[in-house]
Design a protein around this motif. Structure first.
Motif, short mmCIF file in Angstrom:
data_model
loop_
_atom_site.label_atom_id
_atom_site.label_comp_id
_atom_site.label_asym_id
_atom_site.label_seq_id
_atom_site.Cartn_x
_atom_site.Cartn_y
_atom_site.Cartn_z
N PHE A 127 11.76 -42.54 47.69
CA PHE A 127 12.30 -41.57 46.75
C PHE A 127 12.13 -42.08 45.32
O PHE A 127 12.29 -43.26 45.05
CB PHE A 127 13.76 -41.28 47.08
CG PHE A 127 13.93 -40.73 48.47
CD1 PHE A 127 13.76 -39.39 48.73
CD2 PHE A 127 14.18 -41.59 49.54
CE1 PHE A 127 13.87 -38.88 50.01
CE2 PHE A 127 14.30 -41.10 50.83
CZ PHE A 127 14.13 -39.75 51.07
N ASP A 128 11.82 -41.17 44.43
CA ASP A 128 11.51 -41.51 43.04
C ASP A 128 12.80 -41.59 42.22
O ASP A 128 13.27 -40.59 41.68
CB ASP A 128 10.55 -40.46 42.45
CG ASP A 128 10.02 -40.87 41.10
OD1 ASP A 128 10.37 -41.96 40.61
OD2 ASP A 128 9.26 -40.07 40.52
N GLU A 129 13.35 -42.78 42.15
CA GLU A 129 14.60 -42.99 41.43
C GLU A 129 14.44 -42.71 39.93
O GLU A 129 15.36 -42.23 39.28
CB GLU A 129 15.09 -44.42 41.66
CG GLU A 129 16.52 -44.63 41.25
CD GLU A 129 17.04 -46.01 41.64
OE1 GLU A 129 17.74 -46.60 40.80
OE2 GLU A 129 16.76 -46.47 42.75
N ALA A 130 13.26 -43.00 39.39
CA ALA A 130 13.01 -42.77 37.96
C ALA A 130 13.12 -41.29 37.60
O ALA A 130 13.50 -40.94 36.48
CB ALA A 130 11.63 -43.30 37.58
N ASN A 131 12.81 -40.42 38.56
CA ASN A 131 12.94 -38.98 38.34
C ASN A 131 14.22 -38.43 38.95
O ASN A 131 14.33 -37.22 39.19
CB ASN A 131 11.72 -38.23 38.90
CG ASN A 131 10.50 -38.45 38.03
OD1 ASN A 131 10.61 -38.48 36.81
ND2 ASN A 131 9.36 -38.61 38.66
N PHE A 132 15.16 -39.32 39.23
CA PHE A 132 16.48 -38.97 39.74
C PHE A 132 16.43 -38.24 41.08
O PHE A 132 17.27 -37.39 41.37
CB PHE A 132 17.26 -38.13 38.72
CG PHE A 132 17.25 -38.72 37.33
CD1 PHE A 132 17.52 -40.07 37.12
CD2 PHE A 132 16.96 -37.93 36.23
CE1 PHE A 132 17.51 -40.61 35.86
CE2 PHE A 132 16.94 -38.47 34.96
CZ PHE A 132 17.23 -39.81 34.77
N THR A 169 21.14 -34.76 36.17
CA THR A 169 20.02 -34.92 35.25
C THR A 169 20.03 -36.29 34.59
O THR A 169 19.21 -36.56 33.71
CB THR A 169 20.08 -33.82 34.15
OG1 THR A 169 21.34 -33.90 33.49
CG2 THR A 169 19.88 -32.44 34.75
N SER A 170 20.96 -37.17 35.03
CA SER A 170 21.04 -38.49 34.40
C SER A 170 20.87 -39.65 35.38
O SER A 170 20.71 -40.78 34.95
CB SER A 170 22.38 -38.63 33.66
OG SER A 170 23.44 -38.49 34.58
#
Length: 185
Positions: A36-41, A71-72
């Motif tokens: 999962f892409d943590e950078a894109n939340f 969104t953060s």
């Protein structure tokens, strides 16, 4: 030195199985989270499932719930009656607690089917309790915001870890002890 290994073999075997199974399960879980892409939340699938099931539980209690992605950070925001109440993050899904539970049960394993049955039972208990915990914590924070830190940091962790401890006690006293007594008879 050899006599110490012989004397403490049951403890060392328990410790070895516990540590190996715990580490393997943690690595597998981290590999899962790595998808999962943590950078894109992006929230992992199990955390999302826990959020949706918590919404369902709160809906059963007649609360108007909305979920939406944060969104953060990688979390799901729970909104009650238009007010943002809590965020459900990866740590809220109780997987780390489940891993700890499974590692302990495996370390005291007594037969494949019995162990598997108790692991499945325990995981279901922990999961359902966690859904109820999140729901009640959300309501508690909504009604008593001044106690948020005590509820989140003390009361509800005590309940979930206490339940895991209680399940361990059941496993050791009801299943392991009975097996030992039956094998000696």
């Amino acid at each position: 030195m050899k006599e110490y290994f012989i004397k403490y073999r049951p403890f060392l075997q328990f410790l070895g199985i516990f540590l190996i199974s715990y580490l393997v399960l943690i690595v597998v879980y981290q590999l899962y989270l790595g998808q999962f892409d943590e950078a894109n939340f992006e929230v992992d699938g199990f955390t999302d499932l826990v959020a949706r099931q918590s919404k369902y539980f709160l809906t059963l209690l007649n609360y108007s719930i909305e979920l939406f992605p944060s969104t953060s950070d990688p979390s799901v925001v729970v909104q009650i009656d238009g007010l943002r109440m809590v965020r459900i993050v990866e740590g809220c899904n109780a997987v780390s607690v489940m891993i700890l539970f499974v590692a302990f049960i495996l370390a005291f394993s007594k037969g494949f089917l019995k162990t598997l049955s108790f692991v499945v039972f325990g995981l279901l208990v922990i999961h359902i309790l966690n859904i109820v915990r999140i729901g009640l914590l959300t309501i508690g924070i909504m009604k008593y915001p001044e106690y948020k830190h005590i509820l989140h940091g003390v009361v509800f962790p005590l309940i979930i870890y206490g339940t895991v401890f209680f399940l361990w006690i059941i496993w050791v006293t009801k299943f392991i002890t009975n097996d030992s007594k039956n094998s000696q008879a």
